[in-house]
Motif scaffolding. Sequence first.
Motif, short mmCIF file in Angstrom:
data_model
loop_
_atom_site.label_atom_id
_atom_site.label_comp_id
_atom_site.label_asym_id
_atom_site.label_seq_id
_atom_site.Cartn_x
_atom_site.Cartn_y
_atom_site.Cartn_z
N ILE A 288 1.19 15.70 -1.08
CA ILE A 288 1.79 15.01 0.05
C ILE A 288 1.54 13.51 -0.01
O ILE A 288 2.33 12.71 0.50
CB ILE A 288 1.25 15.59 1.38
CG1 ILE A 288 2.08 15.08 2.58
CG2 ILE A 288 -0.22 15.28 1.56
CD1 ILE A 288 3.52 15.53 2.58
N SER A 289 0.45 13.07 -0.67
CA SER A 289 0.13 11.64 -0.75
C SER A 289 1.16 10.87 -1.57
O SER A 289 1.21 9.64 -1.49
CB SER A 289 -1.27 11.45 -1.36
OG SER A 289 -1.33 12.01 -2.66
N ALA A 290 1.98 11.59 -2.35
CA ALA A 290 3.01 10.93 -3.16
C ALA A 290 4.34 10.82 -2.41
O ALA A 290 5.32 10.33 -2.97
CB ALA A 290 3.22 11.70 -4.46
N HIS A 294 3.98 9.42 3.61
CA HIS A 294 2.55 9.17 3.45
C HIS A 294 2.31 7.77 2.92
O HIS A 294 1.36 7.08 3.33
CB HIS A 294 1.94 10.21 2.51
CG HIS A 294 0.43 10.23 2.54
ND1 HIS A 294 -0.33 9.25 1.93
CD2 HIS A 294 -0.45 11.08 3.14
CE1 HIS A 294 -1.63 9.53 2.13
NE2 HIS A 294 -1.72 10.62 2.87
N ILE A 295 3.15 7.30 2.02
CA ILE A 295 3.02 5.95 1.48
C ILE A 295 3.16 4.93 2.60
O ILE A 295 2.41 3.95 2.69
CB ILE A 295 4.05 5.70 0.36
CG1 ILE A 295 3.66 6.51 -0.89
CG2 ILE A 295 4.16 4.22 0.03
CD1 ILE A 295 4.72 6.51 -1.97
N ALA A 678 -1.07 -0.08 -9.35
CA ALA A 678 -2.20 0.85 -9.44
C ALA A 678 -1.77 2.16 -10.09
O ALA A 678 -2.48 2.72 -10.93
CB ALA A 678 -2.77 1.11 -8.05
N CYS A 679 -0.60 2.66 -9.70
CA CYS A 679 -0.11 3.91 -10.29
C CYS A 679 0.14 3.75 -11.78
O CYS A 679 -0.21 4.64 -12.58
CB CYS A 679 1.19 4.34 -9.61
SG CYS A 679 0.98 4.90 -7.91
N ALA A 680 0.76 2.63 -12.16
CA ALA A 680 1.05 2.40 -13.57
C ALA A 680 -0.23 2.33 -14.39
O ALA A 680 -0.33 2.89 -15.49
CB ALA A 680 1.85 1.12 -13.73
N GLU A 702 -1.66 11.78 -7.58
CA GLU A 702 -0.83 11.97 -8.77
C GLU A 702 -0.09 10.66 -9.04
O GLU A 702 0.94 10.39 -8.43
CB GLU A 702 0.17 13.11 -8.56
CG GLU A 702 -0.46 14.48 -8.48
CD GLU A 702 -0.96 14.95 -9.84
OE1 GLU A 702 -0.54 14.37 -10.87
OE2 GLU A 702 -1.79 15.88 -9.87
N PRO A 703 -0.60 9.81 -9.95
CA PRO A 703 0.00 8.49 -10.17
C PRO A 703 1.47 8.54 -10.55
O PRO A 703 2.27 7.73 -10.07
CB PRO A 703 -0.85 7.90 -11.30
CG PRO A 703 -2.15 8.63 -11.23
CD PRO A 703 -1.83 10.00 -10.75
#
Length: 746
Positions: A288-290, A294-295, A678-680, A702-703
């Motif tokens: 759900i954080s992705a 949530h973002i 940050a994800c990258a 999950e980046p």
Amino acid sequence: MHMFSERLQAKNLVPVSGSNRQRDLCTFCTVSLDQEEVFRTKVFDKSLSPFYGEDFYFEIPRPFQCLSFYVHVCVCLFSGKVSIRKEDLCKYSGKEHWFSLQPVDPNSEVQGKVHLEMRLNELITENGSMCQQLLVRIIECQGLPLISGQNCDSYATVSLVGPRADCFPCIAEAIVTRSSSYSKKSHFQVEEEDIEKLEIKVDLWNSGNLGQDVFLGEIRVSVKILRNEHFHRAWYLLQPKGNGNKSKSDDLGSLRLKLTYIEDTVLPSTCYTSLCNLLLKSPDVKPISASAAHILGDICRERYEAILPMVRLLLHNNRFVPFVSAVAALELENTQEANTIFRGNTLATRCIDDMMKIVGKNYLTVTLKSVIDEICDSNKTCEIDPIKLKEGDNVEVNKENLQGYVQKVFSSITQSSSSCPPLMCDVFRSLRQLASKRFPGDPHVQYSAVSSFVFLRFFAVAVLSPHSFQLRSHHPDPEISRTLTLISKTIQTLGSWGSLSKKLVRSQVHVQKRAQGKKRIGKKNFKKRWLRVTNRELSYHKHRGKEALCIIDVKNIRAVEKLDESAFNRKNMFQVVHAEKPLYVQAGNCVEASEWMEVLSQVSRCNEGRLATFHPSNYGGGAWQCCKNPSDSAPGCKPCTATMLANLQLDIDCDRETERVFSLLSSNDSKLQNMEDACASLAVYQGPQREQEEYSKFTIQEPKETFRTLKQLRNIMEELQKQHNIRSDPTAQYGSLDNPIVGKTS
């Protein structure tokens, strides 16, 4: 348009005449749009530098000219005011400022616009000479104030003023409202050489009783505006008499404000489809954080108002329960102690808080308003703190008063289950299940998970600040406010004993139930059964405490209606029509039958697919006995009894809410970029420690999935910005209704 005000504080207030003794002082602050009060702070005693410390967040429902803050001393008297014009709000938005208080003068409290027309004509006099004739016409007024709650009964005086000019007043009378028309024209003869020096002055008045006319405002326009073109028509803002009072700063004290003013332009619905769909898809994203929702919560965690538009969108589209269940599960993963469950200011708790304020408004009114009114009107002393006791107070009597009030409030809450909106019940059921799964060894955690919201964040807060939930029109007096504080604290303490929240759910009794066989034809026996209903299910048992013989999901109930005595030659019967077939029940007496029907109707009142008609009798002998229709699936022959909805029907403008989300995302573009970086980085390698600390501001499980959502958001935002650029209107012409001229000589 949205307004958010916080950190309200005053200092160095000047006592008004007649209240120079500190012990007689009481101050509070009101917030007004033009001259309409929209909020009021609580009252502070014995302080000339009060810290109000209150937050106001509201959507502005109508056009306005000024946002004003009035500081009151001694209830009926003003200490001073701060007025900020709409066009100046952006200068102060998002920043903290100290403003000097200005005097409150009735002649300076003006609002409204005047549509004025001026024309310069050449006129031949009786002796054959040429002169200039000035024609002035007031076409229309808009936005005039209400006087004592009534529309204006106004008139205008028009004067020509300046050097060597005689004053030619002309009264143009008309009965007007807040948007009104005038018809009378004013004529003046002027000399060519005087045009540069003259001005037209228009005064607006409200015709009061006994000749006490009220000044509404004035405008002054130089005649030289007609020098090149002999015709002028424009809208003007009314101004205070003499352009208001000029006073020295700091004479009356100061007021500290932090304002946030937001004005959004809503595009056509088709422009928001992509962003709305991405947000509504959030409950299905793993993890759900992705998700987009949530973002949004992650990058706006410091923004008080950021979650509200997202919650409204999810509510309107029936996606709130799965989303909040997913974010609650994520929060529980990081909760180590059962006694700290849902106690922080997290995305899950903020979403549920906003949901309860939206969905539970009527629920609060039904449950608490009458008892809150009784507490405020009876005003019994409940102080039990020895330090705060007044001379002559009896602490034992006060304790009894407090216990009586608490009992009434607590009983109202625990007996309110049938009025609780179904959506709130769905959310609480999910929280109970999640809490039990996370802490299987704690039998009480399922109740404390619910009481954290029901008692601590909903009812206790409403008792403490009834004005914030429309249970009272204004802040209560200080003594009553103290009583409500004591009651609220007690309710919080009782609510923290999780097992007490079990009182919210049960109703059960012995009834006669007709056996449900597969065949409709043939004699069916009535057997004594123990019937039980909660907000979730209706079940019947052979005996109390025994396993259920049948369970009917409350969501599947389509109607609860009386059954004709002739159906089975029995009295006090009713039927529960659900997804499969009717359940026929005989109660012990007519009162019991009525109570059961009321309870079952309440818990199923908002179900989808409720029937409009029903059969008041049974099906037997190949036909319905009431209407003789041979089809056992035929629609009912009698209208169903209407049930009163106890929850609000939400009226939500999805385009407006999606535009608000877009605006929030745009204003936090740098955070979105940081999250993307940050994800990258996390998807490729574990970066240096400094970078890890920077990235820890975000929830990235999950980046790659989060990065994918961020790219989708970025593309949608770019397209929406293009639409805004294409559709943005040019600045309104100066002097138009939307961009009126300040009505004074430049």
